[in-house]
Design an enzyme around this catalytic site. Structure first.
Site, short mmCIF file in Angstrom:
data_model
loop_
_atom_site.label_atom_id
_atom_site.label_comp_id
_atom_site.label_asym_id
_atom_site.label_seq_id
_atom_site.Cartn_x
_atom_site.Cartn_y
_atom_site.Cartn_z
CG ASN A 1 -1.72 1.21 1.42
OD1 ASN A 1 -1.76 2.07 0.53
ND2 ASN A 1 -2.41 1.32 2.56
CD1 TRP A 2 3.34 1.11 -3.06
CD2 TRP A 2 3.20 2.34 -4.94
NE1 TRP A 2 3.96 0.41 -4.06
CE2 TRP A 2 3.89 1.13 -5.23
CE3 TRP A 2 3.00 3.26 -5.96
CZ2 TRP A 2 4.37 0.83 -6.51
CZ3 TRP A 2 3.47 2.97 -7.24
CH2 TRP A 2 4.16 1.77 -7.50
CE LYS A 3 -0.22 3.08 4.89
NZ LYS A 3 -0.12 3.17 6.35
CG HIS B 1 -5.88 1.62 5.31
ND1 HIS B 1 -5.45 2.56 6.22
CD2 HIS B 1 -4.83 0.77 5.10
CE1 HIS B 1 -4.19 2.29 6.53
NE2 HIS B 1 -3.79 1.22 5.88
CD GLU C 1 -3.07 5.31 6.84
OE1 GLU C 1 -3.09 5.40 5.60
OE2 GLU C 1 -2.11 4.80 7.47
CD GLU D 1 -3.28 -2.68 7.32
OE1 GLU D 1 -2.15 -2.84 6.86
OE2 GLU D 1 -3.99 -1.71 7.07
N GLY E 1 2.49 2.24 10.80
CA GLY E 1 3.38 3.39 10.65
C GLY E 1 4.11 3.76 11.93
CB SER F 1 5.45 -1.72 11.75
OG SER F 1 4.96 -0.43 12.04
N GLY G 1 3.00 -1.12 4.28
CA GLY G 1 2.97 0.30 3.95
C GLY G 1 4.37 0.79 3.62
#
Ligand code: 13P
Length: 251
Positions: free
Chosen positions: A9-11, A95, A97, A167, A173, A212, A233
């Site tokens: 996931n490149w975000k 997700h 976020e 997650e 992160g 992570s 990520g």
């Protein structure tokens, strides 16, 4: 699960220049990987670019978000059929976020899951507890509740051909990876919860761990019996680190 999955996931990290370097390095490095499905999730404007870069590769294309609506007057939204048009196979839904920063409720997440399925794509349903919820021993209630919201809308059978990504929010992160035992405990509980509704679905559903994950932690995480791969990520932005996680999934 026979084939493991390693998903990146490149975000909101990309440019045409960095995408080219990263994707070309992944395509070259992934050519020797076997028994692992690699997937990259670039930001939406770059799907066409990355689709072309992946053309002759076994790496699949994913999208980070999708509209819950099919088409029409929804300014700024991107539908599941549009994603399919660009060769997307997997779509992240829910997700943390999106849930915490953009207010996506369980109901919206369930509607997005349904939209992805309706378009013939594979949803990657993200679920996970916050640190406060873990400390209150509410982890399983939280993840089962997030799962059940989707099941209530689409039925449990739809999970058989979906991916679930556990997650824990506190591990995203932060550099704090859940221990292999902590992750396995939740993955096993997710399967047990699904088994109360449909034993075959519990067996078939692919459950990834995210939070992570890096080349150093991947081996032990992937050795757990209920962990079928990883959703990565930060480390997915580094081709060598991401490929090393792919290698860990093979062994
Ligand atoms: P990190 O690997 O950067 O913790 O991100 C995990 C994640 O949110 C993947 O979707």
């Amino acid at each position: 699960m026979s084939t493991m999955m390693v998903a990146g996931n490149w975000k909101m990290n990309a440019s045409t220049l960095t995408n080219t370097d990263l994707t070309n390095a992944l395509v070259a490095g992934a050519a020797t990987l076997t028994n692992v499905q690699m997937v990259v999730f670039p930001p939406a404007p770059y799907l066409g670019q990355v689709q072309e870069l992946l053309a002759d590769s076994a790496i699949a294309l994913g999208a980070q978000n999708v509209s819950d609506k099919a088409q029409g007057a929804y300014t700024g939204e991107v539908s599941a059929t549009m994603l399919k048009d660009f060769g997307v196979k997997y779509v992240l839904v829910g997700h943390s976020e999106r849930r915490s920063l953009y207010g996506e409720s369980d109901a919206i997440v369930a509607a997005k899951f349904k939209a992805v399925k309706t378009a013939g794509l594979i949803p990657v349903l993200c679920i996970g507890e916050t640190l406060a919820q873990r400390e209150a021993e509410a982890t399983l209630d939280v993840v089962n509740g997030q799962l059940q919201a989707v099941i209530d809308l689409v039925g449990v059978a739809e999970l058989a051909t979906a991916v679930v990504a556990y997650e824990p929010v506190w591990a995203i992160g932060t550099g704090l990876t859940a221990s292999p035992e902590q992750a396995q405990e939740v993955h096993q509980a997710i399967r047990a919860y699904l088994a109360t509704q449909d034993a075959a679905v519990a067996e078939q559903v692919q459950i990834l761990y995210g939070g992570s994950v890096n080349a150093a932690t991947a081996n032990e995480l992937f050795a757990q019996s209920d962990i079928d791969g990883g959703l990565v990520g930060g480390a997915s932005l580094d081709a060598q680190a991401f490929l090393a996680i792919g290698q860990a999934a093979q062994s």
